[in-house]
Write a protein that holds these residues in place. Structure first.
Motif, PDB file in Angstrom:
ATOM      1  N   ALA A   1       0.281  10.204  -3.000  1.00 24.48           N
ATOM      2  CA  ALA A   1       1.141  10.400  -5.215  1.00 24.48           C
ATOM      3  C   ALA A   1       2.429   9.394  -4.664  1.00 24.48           C
ATOM      4  CB  ALA A   1       0.713  11.617  -5.478  1.00 24.48           C
ATOM      5  N   LYS A   2       3.146   9.713  -4.093  1.00 21.94           N
ATOM      6  CA  LYS A   2       4.792   9.361  -3.082  1.00 21.94           C
ATOM      7  C   LYS A   2       4.753   8.419  -3.465  1.00 21.94           C
ATOM      8  CE  LYS A   2       6.967  14.070  -1.599  1.00 21.94           C
ATOM      9  NZ  LYS A   2       7.485  14.546  -0.942  1.00 21.94           N
ATOM     10  N   THR A   3       3.541   8.156  -2.539  1.00 19.43           N
ATOM     11  CA  THR A   3       4.021   6.270  -2.269  1.00 19.43           C
ATOM     12  C   THR A   3       3.269   5.406  -3.288  1.00 19.43           C
ATOM     13  OG1 THR A   3       3.634   7.258   0.219  1.00 19.43           O
ATOM     14  CG2 THR A   3       3.374   4.891  -0.422  1.00 19.43           C
ATOM     15  N   VAL A   4       2.608   5.978  -3.613  1.00 18.88           N
ATOM     16  CA  VAL A   4       2.128   5.052  -4.965  1.00 18.88           C
ATOM     17  C   VAL A   4       2.915   4.992  -6.129  1.00 18.88           C
ATOM     18  CG1 VAL A   4       0.088   5.370  -6.773  1.00 18.88           C
ATOM     19  CG2 VAL A   4      -0.157   5.478  -4.777  1.00 18.88           C
ATOM     20  N   ALA A   5       3.529   6.078  -6.467  1.00 19.63           N
ATOM     21  CA  ALA A   5       4.621   6.437  -7.853  1.00 19.63           C
ATOM     22  C   ALA A   5       5.874   5.324  -7.175  1.00 19.63           C
ATOM     23  CB  ALA A   5       4.966   7.498  -7.754  1.00 19.63           C
ATOM     24  N   SER A   6       6.244   5.474  -6.051  1.00 26.25           N
ATOM     25  CA  SER A   6       7.373   4.110  -5.555  1.00 26.25           C
ATOM     26  C   SER A   6       7.368   3.020  -5.784  1.00 26.25           C
ATOM     27  CB  SER A   6       7.610   5.089  -4.099  1.00 26.25           C
ATOM     28  OG  SER A   6       7.032   4.176  -3.505  1.00 26.25           O
TER      29      SER A   6
END
Length: 120
Positions: free
Chosen positions: A101-106
């Motif tokens: 989720a952090k990767t996609v959000a970034s």
């Protein structure tokens, strides 16, 4: 038929044989100084065999009980290990999901440097 029931039935039969041979020995006491007859020898052999069989049945029942106890302990240990592994899997999955989720959000959110460069 239940193995425990069979074992108990065999133990009962051996006990009856022991009692019968013991009462037979009491009635056929030889006179002092005479050698034992063949019938007396056979009766003693039957009595020893019955005692040995009873001992074997007792040992078998004890070993069976220990085996069942060890099996139950192993099953409980397996269930406990499975629960711990499932908890670790859930935790690992949650961590991986949070990381994804952090990767996609970034990647989706505009970076502050790119928005300032686009405005100029």
């Amino acid at each position: 038929m239940n193995p425990l029931f069979q074992t108990r039935l065999a133990l009962l039969a051996v006990t009856v044989c022991c009692c019968a041979s013991a009462s037979a020995d009491d009635s056929t006491q030889p006179a002092a100084g005479t050698p034992p007859s063949v019938v007396e020898k056979v009766a003693r052999a039957v009595e020893r065999g019955a005692k040995a069989a009873a001992s074997g049945v007792k040992k078998g029942v004890t070993a069976g009980a220990h085996g069942v106890e060890r099996g139950a302990q192993a099953a409980a240990s397996g269930v406990e290990r499975g629960a711990k592994a499932a908890a670790r899997g859930i935790e690992h999955g949650a961590t991986a999901t949070a990381h994804a989720a952090k990767t996609v959000a970034s990647k989706v959110a505009p970076s502050p440097t790119s928005s300032s460069a686009a405005g100029n």
